[in-house]
Scaffold this active site. Sequence first.
Site, PDB file in Angstrom:
ATOM      1  N   CYS A 184      -1.071  -0.887   0.838  1.00  0.00           N
ATOM      2  CA  CYS A 184      -0.404  -0.704  -0.448  1.00  0.00           C
ATOM      3  C   CYS A 184       0.409  -1.937  -0.818  1.00  0.00           C
ATOM      4  O   CYS A 184       0.612  -2.223  -2.002  1.00  0.00           O
ATOM      5  CB  CYS A 184       0.484   0.539  -0.408  1.00  0.00           C
ATOM      6  SG  CYS A 184       1.563   0.616   1.039  1.00  0.00           S
ATOM      7  N   HIS A 204       9.579   0.160  -2.989  1.00  0.00           N
ATOM      8  CA  HIS A 204       9.324   0.576  -1.605  1.00  0.00           C
ATOM      9  C   HIS A 204       9.984   1.930  -1.390  1.00  0.00           C
ATOM     10  O   HIS A 204      11.144   2.130  -1.725  1.00  0.00           O
ATOM     11  CB  HIS A 204       9.920  -0.441  -0.627  1.00  0.00           C
ATOM     12  CG  HIS A 204       9.807  -0.024   0.820  1.00  0.00           C
ATOM     13  ND1 HIS A 204      10.809   0.667   1.469  1.00  0.00           N
ATOM     14  CD2 HIS A 204       8.815  -0.183   1.724  1.00  0.00           C
ATOM     15  CE1 HIS A 204      10.446   0.891   2.724  1.00  0.00           C
ATOM     16  NE2 HIS A 204       9.244   0.391   2.904  1.00  0.00           N
ATOM     17  N   HIS A 241       5.934   3.004   1.863  1.00  0.00           N
ATOM     18  CA  HIS A 241       4.814   2.855   0.933  1.00  0.00           C
ATOM     19  C   HIS A 241       5.293   2.010  -0.255  1.00  0.00           C
ATOM     20  O   HIS A 241       6.430   2.123  -0.695  1.00  0.00           O
ATOM     21  CB  HIS A 241       4.347   4.230   0.460  1.00  0.00           C
ATOM     22  CG  HIS A 241       3.224   4.180  -0.536  1.00  0.00           C
ATOM     23  ND1 HIS A 241       1.955   3.756  -0.195  1.00  0.00           N
ATOM     24  CD2 HIS A 241       3.179   4.483  -1.853  1.00  0.00           C
ATOM     25  CE1 HIS A 241       1.186   3.811  -1.270  1.00  0.00           C
ATOM     26  NE2 HIS A 241       1.905   4.254  -2.277  1.00  0.00           N
TER      27      HIS A 241
END
Length: 1083
Positions: A177, A604, A612
């Site tokens: 990601c 974040h 993620h």
Amino acid sequence: MTVEQNVLQQHSQKHQQTLLNQLREITGTTDVQLLQQALQVSNGDLAEAVAFLTEKNAKVPQQDETAYYQTSQVASDRYISVGSQADTNVIDLTGDDKDDLQRAIALSLEESSRAFRETGITDEEQAISRVLEASIAENKASLKRTHTEVWSDSPNPHDRKRIDTCPVGLKNVGNTCWFSAVIQSLFNLLEFQRLVLNYSPPARVHDLPFNQKEHRNLPFMQELRNLFSLMVGSKRKYVDPSRAVEILKDAFKSSESQQQDVSEFTHKLLDWLEDAFQMKAEEDREGEKPKNPMVELFYGRFLAVGVLEGKKFENTEMFGQYPLQVNGFKDLHECLEAAMIEGEIESLHSAENSARSGQEHWFTELPPVLTFELSRFEFNQALGRPEKIHNKLEFPSMLYMDRYMDRNREVTRIKREEIRRLKEHLTLLQQRLERYLSYGSGPKRFPLADVLQYAMEFASSKPVCTSPVEDIDSSAPPGGTTGQQLSLPSTAEQDPLPPLESSGSASAPTTAPTAAQQQRVPIHKPFTQSRLPPDLPMHPAPRHITDEELRVLEGCLHRWRSEVENDSRDLQGSINRIHRTIELMYSDKSTMQVPYRLHAVLVHEGQANAGHYWAYIYDPHQRCWMKYNDISVTKSSWEELVRDSFGGYRNASAYCLMYINDKKPFLIEEEFDKETGQILSGMDKLPPDLKQYVREDNELFNKEVEEWDALQVRKAQQEKLALAAAAVAAAAAAAAAASSISTSSSSPQPMSIESSPPDNTVAQQEPEYMEQPSPTNDSKHLQEDTERAISRAAAEQEERSPEALLTAAIKLEYARLLRFAQEDTPPENDYRLQHIIVYFIQNQAPKKILERTLLTQFADRNLAFDERCKSIMNVARAKLDLIKPEEVNMDEYEMWHQAYRNFRDTTIFMMTGLDLFQKTNYMEAVMYLIYSYQYNKELLSKGPYRGHDEELLGHYRRQCLLKLNEQAAAMFESGEEPEVSTGLGIMNELVVPCIPLLLIHDTQRDLLAVEDMRNRWCSYLGQEMEPNLQEKLTDFLPKLLDCSTEIKSFHDPPKLPTYSTLELSERFSRVMAAVGRAPTDGR
């Protein structure tokens, strides 16, 4: 030395200096000799160098102060990085006579002092944090990993088809990601996009030294071009970046499941791009100083101006991503002010010289793309690990940088001095106001105005005296008497001691108290010994005060209170005016000439060691924010961005801000065709080689779609053939049955069940709840309702012909079912389960559908047990035969009956799941609840009465997942290998795949449940545990923290038991009654 050798030497020096800067950022080590030693030992491999330094720092935790703070003058100021706070303070000291090392120590101590004042964290602590994070990363990289589970593609290519010109997503190919967030932010900078797409490798690339850099950078550039071209012209909803990611992962030397830090990856990416474009620029501009477009786009310069030991200095430095501390600041301007101004410190290396040192930073040239790294991690000394800072930090959508520019140095200094003076005055005013708002000398303080008001209320209170006995419960025998009420309170007041003998025992000895007396003494002794004064007022009030004293006191208190309120109001007004003055200090036009608009925010979610990433990117053409979350690209809003990015809400916060110069529209403007003047879009943007690449990929996708469609057509044809064969067989059976009926019509005996199938194909296909092939409970239930309607019709109807009786019976049955449909019943008594007509009425099915369904009910062959029912059945069957295809659309008829079958199946899923949940069998219950919720949502999308209570199902689905999460966490906490594996298996197999279902609809309770589950597992990060448990936790957390709403390949639906209508209704009633008694919580 030849020109070529000179170029190569410069190139090597530049590369070595870049590695030194990166190594300094990652590890926090500033000892240049140690850094160079690490690079030599690792042969230039950054990851091995980090490992070397980590081991060395672990062996020597307390470095020599001189070595720890040692810095070096960088050979080329062009490559000085500001990736860490210490790097921003590198000063050119070569022109001074003093020893470089001593001046570097003074400067580093100055930085340490400033950082400690701002954050409360010393330089040593920050270095430990950086080293620990590097150690964690290295340890994770050295451990064996299992292959990371990734989201699987839908087998239906239509689900993966791009809709119109919707932006293309990037597939997460294993904790990537971070890659998606950064690449999407850069791709949406159209100038950057053009540079990448139109990049061509140097023509002399084969003549250049074939070192590791060329071997790596040029293939990566080609893969990045391919990726960008697919993001421009692909017909896919999302594309696979695996090739580019693999090259990057090789460079990082980390495992597949290692989550990369955004800033580290961005540094690496820009370095590679810079090197690739530098090779091209040097070829295109022979004899001239080459211009690197990456440098022109992302790099700026600032001037470090200061005084060191009484001597002034100025030094120009280049920066890329600018780091900012978050802790202790409320908005982006406060962070920038702290980073641009460094306080004064005393030079400690010389006892004789106590001259002050300090410096300021002034931007001389800002890049078109200005990127800020927000440092949201700090080292927690108590826990011994890095932690993420979740503090709220606001940032504007439009940032004016004028106050930080060198050309405005004097004006800004004047304004800063004015702000400093105003803030000092503001502090004094706030202190004065605080004395009014928190008045008193003890631990408890109150607003002075309230104190005076309370004093005024006390002075005006009138004493109301009462006996203390009246406040005691009359049921308790006061004064020591037992078994009677107190009749003379005045006596009790005058004589608080209990009597020694009761009225009925005058001759009893005083030394032998009765049992009642023994009981009464401890109960009432506290009251008898209190000796409360007889004139004690019920409420606090002055005992003695004259009217004149009260009038004077009230006048004084009222006047003082008014004075205090006026003073407080004036102080608050002055404070507000100062705040407003400070806010407007930079609002004049002269300080709003360098506007930077927010282009992208990288977010974040998670903790320091796992999480993620996703990105919010502004779309200037649609004038809205877009959320790029791996393969999902959706429209968003500024409000959602603020919620997820400012911090202080859940565990999500901005990690990187990307601003673009608002006066340089070329950054985000589309390119125009030079000949036609039309905007280039889609495939027209691409150079010929990339057009061909995208066409080939689109052809592959089109072929996949065609193959899928052909497969579906074949399946449909096979189903039609099967249905046709079944219809032929049914027709033959019906003909045989009709022949049998005609030959035995005079017989009074009931029709044989085995030899009497329906006489038409439609009746043969009726659902099980309408007609049964054998007299099951379902058919008996329906048969009883039908026969009851026939009996009532026969009793009320004068004409006894079968046709008249059928019409009357159908009307009576419909009226009965209509009452059920209109009746307001509790959840456990759902009439829709008892008869399909109730479901049809509530959902407004067409009249023809209702009529045919009722006719089918009366045409049931199980009715033929007496002559009257048999004749009515035959009439109903005859009427069914006479219905023409154009009168009742059989496709619509089947659609309504299929909808009811779906409703029954959803009910069984729901009922089974709730029943298992009540029995605490959560592992089996969860799939039933998940599927019932999803199927029920589909039903409710077509009408409010097509399904069940969505909130109820959502609650139990949520609760079941929370219960499973608790069970799995408890197993993990046990530390026993079988238990740990079982717990993680529950999470991976049952809980984690369901989290996207909770996130996709973004309901508050579901989001809170997901946050609860994540927080439970994130809380283990700071705890001591066995290495194997730490490894399992590190593998598992990225899956749990993945915010993607893409539904993963799921379990097949559980097998459903078979219920008759009566059984289903009764069991549903029991389960819902039990659920109704169960408490529900807020989550």
